[in-house]
Design a protein around this motif. Structure first.
Motif, PDB file in Angstrom:
ATOM      1  N   LEU A   1      17.015  25.811  54.125  1.00 57.56           N
ATOM      2  CA  LEU A   1      17.419  26.687  55.243  1.00 57.56           C
ATOM      3  C   LEU A   1      17.561  25.694  56.450  1.00 57.56           C
ATOM      4  N   ASP A   2      16.696  24.554  56.521  1.00 58.64           N
ATOM      5  CA  ASP A   2      17.077  23.619  57.619  1.00 58.64           C
ATOM      6  C   ASP A   2      18.677  22.977  57.512  1.00 58.64           C
ATOM      7  N   PHE A   3      18.816  22.710  56.350  1.00 57.18           N
ATOM      8  CA  PHE A   3      20.137  22.104  56.247  1.00 57.18           C
ATOM      9  C   PHE A   3      21.288  22.957  56.719  1.00 57.18           C
ATOM     10  N   MET A   4      21.360  24.158  56.231  1.00 52.47           N
ATOM     11  CA  MET A   4      22.162  25.342  56.736  1.00 52.47           C
ATOM     12  C   MET A   4      22.183  25.754  58.246  1.00 52.47           C
ATOM     13  N   ARG A   5      20.933  25.537  58.700  1.00 50.64           N
ATOM     14  CA  ARG A   5      20.470  25.934  60.058  1.00 50.64           C
ATOM     15  C   ARG A   5      21.282  24.943  60.969  1.00 50.64           C
ATOM     16  N   ASP A   6      21.162  23.715  60.661  1.00 46.81           N
ATOM     17  CA  ASP A   6      21.874  22.586  61.550  1.00 46.81           C
ATOM     18  C   ASP A   6      23.306  22.857  61.376  1.00 46.81           C
TER      19      ASP A   6
ATOM     20  N   ARG B   1      28.061  35.769  59.960  1.00 43.88           N
ATOM     21  CA  ARG B   1      28.752  34.823  60.445  1.00 43.88           C
ATOM     22  C   ARG B   1      28.284  33.212  60.618  1.00 43.88           C
ATOM     23  N   ASN B   2      27.174  33.225  60.887  1.00 38.53           N
ATOM     24  CA  ASN B   2      26.213  31.949  60.996  1.00 38.53           C
ATOM     25  C   ASN B   2      26.264  31.269  59.216  1.00 38.53           C
ATOM     26  N   LEU B   3      25.899  32.412  58.332  1.00 43.54           N
ATOM     27  CA  LEU B   3      25.885  31.891  57.096  1.00 43.54           C
ATOM     28  C   LEU B   3      27.222  31.437  56.474  1.00 43.54           C
ATOM     29  N   ALA B   4      28.214  32.212  56.969  1.00 45.19           N
ATOM     30  CA  ALA B   4      29.706  31.762  56.392  1.00 45.19           C
ATOM     31  C   ALA B   4      30.134  30.331  56.836  1.00 45.19           C
ATOM     32  N   VAL B   5      29.981  30.168  58.353  1.00 44.80           N
ATOM     33  CA  VAL B   5      30.046  28.846  59.047  1.00 44.80           C
ATOM     34  C   VAL B   5      29.354  27.808  58.276  1.00 44.80           C
ATOM     35  N   ALA B   6      27.929  28.192  58.107  1.00 49.19           N
ATOM     36  CA  ALA B   6      27.305  26.968  57.563  1.00 49.19           C
ATOM     37  C   ALA B   6      27.576  26.737  56.366  1.00 49.19           C
ATOM     38  N   SER B   7      28.112  27.609  55.596  1.00 50.21           N
ATOM     39  CA  SER B   7      28.347  27.577  53.975  1.00 50.21           C
ATOM     40  C   SER B   7      29.566  26.590  53.938  1.00 50.21           C
ATOM     41  N   LEU B   8      30.546  27.046  54.661  1.00 50.24           N
ATOM     42  CA  LEU B   8      31.835  26.067  54.676  1.00 50.24           C
ATOM     43  C   LEU B   8      31.629  24.842  55.110  1.00 50.24           C
ATOM     44  N   SER B   9      31.000  24.641  56.183  1.00 52.59           N
ATOM     45  CA  SER B   9      30.487  23.266  56.636  1.00 52.59           C
ATOM     46  C   SER B   9      29.786  22.436  55.556  1.00 52.59           C
ATOM     47  N   VAL B  10      28.886  23.022  54.816  1.00 50.80           N
ATOM     48  CA  VAL B  10      27.986  22.371  53.959  1.00 50.80           C
ATOM     49  C   VAL B  10      28.992  21.976  52.680  1.00 50.80           C
ATOM     50  N   MET B  11      29.783  22.656  52.324  1.00 43.82           N
ATOM     51  CA  MET B  11      30.882  22.431  51.372  1.00 43.82           C
ATOM     52  C   MET B  11      31.945  21.070  51.785  1.00 43.82           C
TER      53      MET B  11
ATOM     54  N   CYS C   1      28.341  27.210  47.702  1.00 41.82           N
ATOM     55  CA  CYS C   1      29.532  27.234  46.663  1.00 41.82           C
ATOM     56  C   CYS C   1      29.605  28.720  46.154  1.00 41.82           C
ATOM     57  N   GLN C   2      28.631  29.208  45.986  1.00 41.12           N
ATOM     58  CA  GLN C   2      28.366  30.596  45.384  1.00 41.12           C
ATOM     59  C   GLN C   2      28.594  31.677  46.179  1.00 41.12           C
ATOM     60  N   PHE C   3      28.467  31.778  47.567  1.00 39.22           N
ATOM     61  CA  PHE C   3      28.008  32.756  48.457  1.00 39.22           C
ATOM     62  C   PHE C   3      29.147  32.821  49.618  1.00 39.22           C
ATOM     63  N   TRP C   4      30.010  31.612  49.827  1.00 39.99           N
ATOM     64  CA  TRP C   4      30.436  31.466  51.334  1.00 39.99           C
ATOM     65  C   TRP C   4      31.607  32.674  51.503  1.00 39.99           C
ATOM     66  N   ALA C   5      32.030  33.258  50.193  1.00 44.55           N
ATOM     67  CA  ALA C   5      33.167  34.150  50.527  1.00 44.55           C
ATOM     68  C   ALA C   5      32.520  35.414  50.741  1.00 44.55           C
ATOM     69  N   THR C   6      31.271  35.765  50.145  1.00 50.12           N
ATOM     70  CA  THR C   6      30.470  36.840  50.345  1.00 50.12           C
ATOM     71  C   THR C   6      30.257  37.004  51.901  1.00 50.12           C
ATOM     72  N   HIS C   7      29.627  36.185  52.621  1.00 46.07           N
ATOM     73  CA  HIS C   7      29.388  36.111  53.774  1.00 46.07           C
ATOM     74  C   HIS C   7      30.712  36.281  54.629  1.00 46.07           C
ATOM     75  N   LEU C   8      31.889  35.658  54.556  1.00 45.79           N
ATOM     76  CA  LEU C   8      32.957  35.683  54.880  1.00 45.79           C
ATOM     77  C   LEU C   8      33.489  37.017  55.034  1.00 45.79           C
ATOM     78  N   GLN C   9      33.232  37.787  54.073  1.00 42.44           N
ATOM     79  CA  GLN C   9      33.946  39.313  53.952  1.00 42.44           C
ATOM     80  C   GLN C   9      33.212  40.197  55.029  1.00 42.44           C
ATOM     81  N   ALA C  10      32.268  39.967  55.302  1.00 40.09           N
ATOM     82  CA  ALA C  10      31.166  40.585  56.322  1.00 40.09           C
ATOM     83  C   ALA C  10      31.566  40.346  57.609  1.00 40.09           C
ATOM     84  N   VAL C  11      32.432  39.339  58.029  1.00 45.80           N
ATOM     85  CA  VAL C  11      32.721  39.095  59.417  1.00 45.80           C
ATOM     86  C   VAL C  11      34.047  39.174  59.815  1.00 45.80           C
TER      87      VAL C  11
END
Length: 641
Positions: free
Chosen positions: A460-465, A526-536, A576-586
């Motif tokens: 959670l911290d890693f993504m929140r950063d 939006r936050n989780l999509a940006v975080a996921s893409l940045s993490v990857m 890797c699993q869910f970046w597109a799922t969050h993207l679709q809702a933004v």
């Protein structure tokens, strides 16, 4: 009462019987017609497996081979004061005698048939058993932490046990236990499952959770049960291999009725020989399996075909009393419906009194039995309320238990949901007193509630950063460290964080109930999509699992699972699993589009596919890319408009 020496002698006799059985098998390694004895061998393996579980539990709980008193073993069998009847020594002796008789019968059958190449036959059976041919769910089984306090819920546990042990062929195959939130349904289910497991009677335990709706767990329910039954009864394994070999689509079909008929009913009907005892399957929290349409097919199968189960198989099903579940099950003759809300109030209050007195009697600020009775009466029969009340009163910095007791008792009486809402509100107001604290609480809970899969604090911290707004980049522990009474994993870096009880989800997502603690979706996706893409972008690279060669398939890498765990941390795997799922809702944003473009147009996409492949998630790739393409197309259309 039998002496310990008699118990030990009985167990030794069973071990000797097993030894003689093995000796007979090894003496006949040059006979003929292995197929004639294969069924007998599988039955022998099944009975020996059950004997091994029974003997293991006996030896763990006794000074085996020494003349100590057998009380501990009796506690193991009878740990809630109500398991498997009232005469525990008699039940134990009967069980050993049944195993011995079964082995003797099978040994005679084995002697009457020639055995050509026994080692070859055993190897073939082992290969059949080793086939992993079904799409099953993980992390849905028994949780030993979820159990009733010893000495509580005795009557309902006895009622369930009597139903499990009922040998009448006309006995209902399904026991539906239902009740309002917080009544203790899951604790009862896990208590039954735990003790059935201890006695070798547990066929499967499958627990739904609303935090896993995206996984479509209802489509994995019957395959998982089938797999677990086959692990318990070795005779089922080659049957499952055979049926899936003939019809490959059964391995991952979402046809619930086909799963039930082909993976459970038909294999069970083909078993030969008399069963060694009743078997119980536990399905907990069916109401959390998804929307009404999601569980409709499961309910249709249980209602229409549950009566066709073998006489020795029992299904314990728990849920809230939702209209669709009641409509499907209430009129079925093979379903015994039992409401926790209908259990005598005095029995429930008695158990809650025992619970709160056990929890609070060690406090330095002593409470009288009258205080415990007041708390029990205040609970309205809701165990979850009692647990929260005890946590609220537990001493810590700045907390005076006596003051907390008076605060709880000052609440107006209400029904179960109202009581829980008041307790949640009381807890949260005490933890987060300032407006800034409450804003941070809502931000952290928004991240947790809109994740597609729970993550531990470290992830959670890693993504929140990597959230877009700098103000959101703070450790979630600032909020979660105080919420252990409400969230699992709140004080542990590696345990996924999730509400301890489903009612807390309901509370937070209903503005009328939670008020200022209501959690809106807001910018969560939006936050989780940006975080996921940045993490990857930061974490993916070539040969992420450090494989020595790419000339062998993933299935041939013996330690691949360990390598994935060591090299792909939870936040990266989630991304890797869910970046597109969050993207679709933004809605479309240029910065977000650039992050997506960077993933799909360069070498990063190859690294992403590799990460999914080694994690056995490659099937997610196609859907993710289609979602991303649709997002771009819709966004482009809106821009043109």
């Amino acid at each position: 009462m039998l002496s310990q020496a008699s118990f030990d002698a009985s167990i030794r006799g069973l071990v000797t019987g097993i030894e003689r059985t093995y000796e007979l098998i090894l003496e006949n390694t040059s006979s003929s017609k292995i197929n004639a004895t294969k069924d007998v061998l599988v039955e022998i393996a099944q009975v020996i497996q059950e004997c091994a579980m029974f003997i293991t539990k006996y030896s763990e709980t006794n000074d085996f081979c020494t003349p100590s008193i057998p009380v501990v073993f009796m506690r193991f069998i009878f740990s809630t004061g109500s398991w498997l009847g009232k005469n525990v020594p008699s039940e134990t002796t009967t069980k050993v005698a049944n195993y011995n008789r079964k082995l003797e019968k099978l040994v005679l059958e084995l002697r009457d048939q020639p055995i050509p190449d026994i080692q070859y036959g055993i190897q073939q059976i082992y290969e059949d058993f080793s086939s992993n041919c079904l799409t099953c769910a993980d992390r849905v089984g028994l949780n030993e932490a979820k159990k009733c306090l010893d000495g509580t819920r005795v009557e309902i546990l006895n009622e369930i046990v009597d139903w499990i042990n009922n040998t009448d062929a006309a006995a209902p195959r399904i026991f539906w236990l239902y009740g309002q939130a917080g009544k203790g349904k899951s604790a009862i289910a896990h208590t039954v499952a735990r003790q059935a497991q201890n006695l070798g009677m547990l066929g499967s335990c499958f627990c739904f959770s609303r935090v896993r709706h995206h996984e479509q767990l209802h489509t994995k329910l019957f395959p998982t049960i089938a797999r677990d039954l086959a692990h318990r009864d070795l005779r089922l394994r080659p049957l499952l291999v055979e049926v899936t070999a003939k019809n490959h689509s059964l391995r991952d079909t979402t046809d619930i009725a086909a799963q039930w008929n082909k993976l459970i009913l038909e294999p069970l009907s083909q078993l030969k020989g008399s069963p060694t005892g009743n078997v119980v399957v536990v399905i907990d929290a069916l109401d959390e399996s998804g929307a009404e349409r999601t569980r409709a097919t499961v309910l249709e199968v249980l209602a229409a075909y549950g009566a066709e189960l073998p006489a020795n198989l029992r299904i314990l099903l728990t849920s809230r009393p939702l209209v669709d579940i009641g409509k499907a099950l209430n009129t079925c003759p093979h379903v015994y419906a039992r409401s926790l809300d209908a259990i005598g109030a005095e029995l429930t209050i008695r158990d809650i009194h025992f619970y709160v007195s056990t929890r609070l009697k060690s406090l330095r600020d002593p409470f009288s039995d009258e205080n415990f009775q007041q708390l029990a009466a205040k609970s309205g029969g809701v165990f979850e309320w009692a647990r929260l009340a005890c946590d609220f009163m537990s001493p810590r910095s700045g907390v005076i238990p006596r003051d907390r007791f008076r605060q709880i008792m000052s609440h107006a009486p209400g029904d179960g949901r109202t009581l829980l809402d008041e307790m949640y509100t009381t807890f949260l107001k005490d933890l987060f007193r300032g407006s800034d604290d409450r804003r941070d609480f809502r931000s952290v809970m928004r991240q947790i509630l809109w994740l597609k899969e729970p993550l531990p604090i470290s992830a959670l911290d890693f993504m929140r950063d990597r959230f877009p707004q700098e103000d959101d980049r703070y450790p979630v522990g600032l909020i979660l460290n105080f919420m252990a009474s409400l969230l699992a994993g709140a004080n542990e870096l590696s345990t996924p964080v999730r509400p301890l009880h489903a009612s807390f989800y309901d509370f937070l997502l209903d503005e009328k109930r939670s008020g200022e603690f209501f959690i809106q979706q807001g910018e969560a996706h939006r936050n989780l999509a940006v975080a996921s893409l940045s993490v990857m972008q930061a974490g993916l690279h070539f040969n992420i699992c450090k494989l020595e060669t790419s000339y062998i398939s993933n299935s041939e890498v013996t330690d691949l699972e360990k390598r994935v765990e060591e090299n792909i941390p939870p936040h990266l795997l989630y991304s890797c699993q869910f970046w597109a799922t969050h993207l679709q809702a933004v809605a479309f944003e240029q910065d977000l589009a650039e992050l997506v473009r960077g993933l799909v147009t360069g070498e990063q996409i190859l690294f992403w596919l590799e990460a999914l492949g080694v994690s056995k998630l490659i099937r997610e790739a196609c859907g993710a890319l289609i979602s991303a393409e649709e997002w771009f197309q819709v966004s482009l259309f809106m821009c043109n408009m």
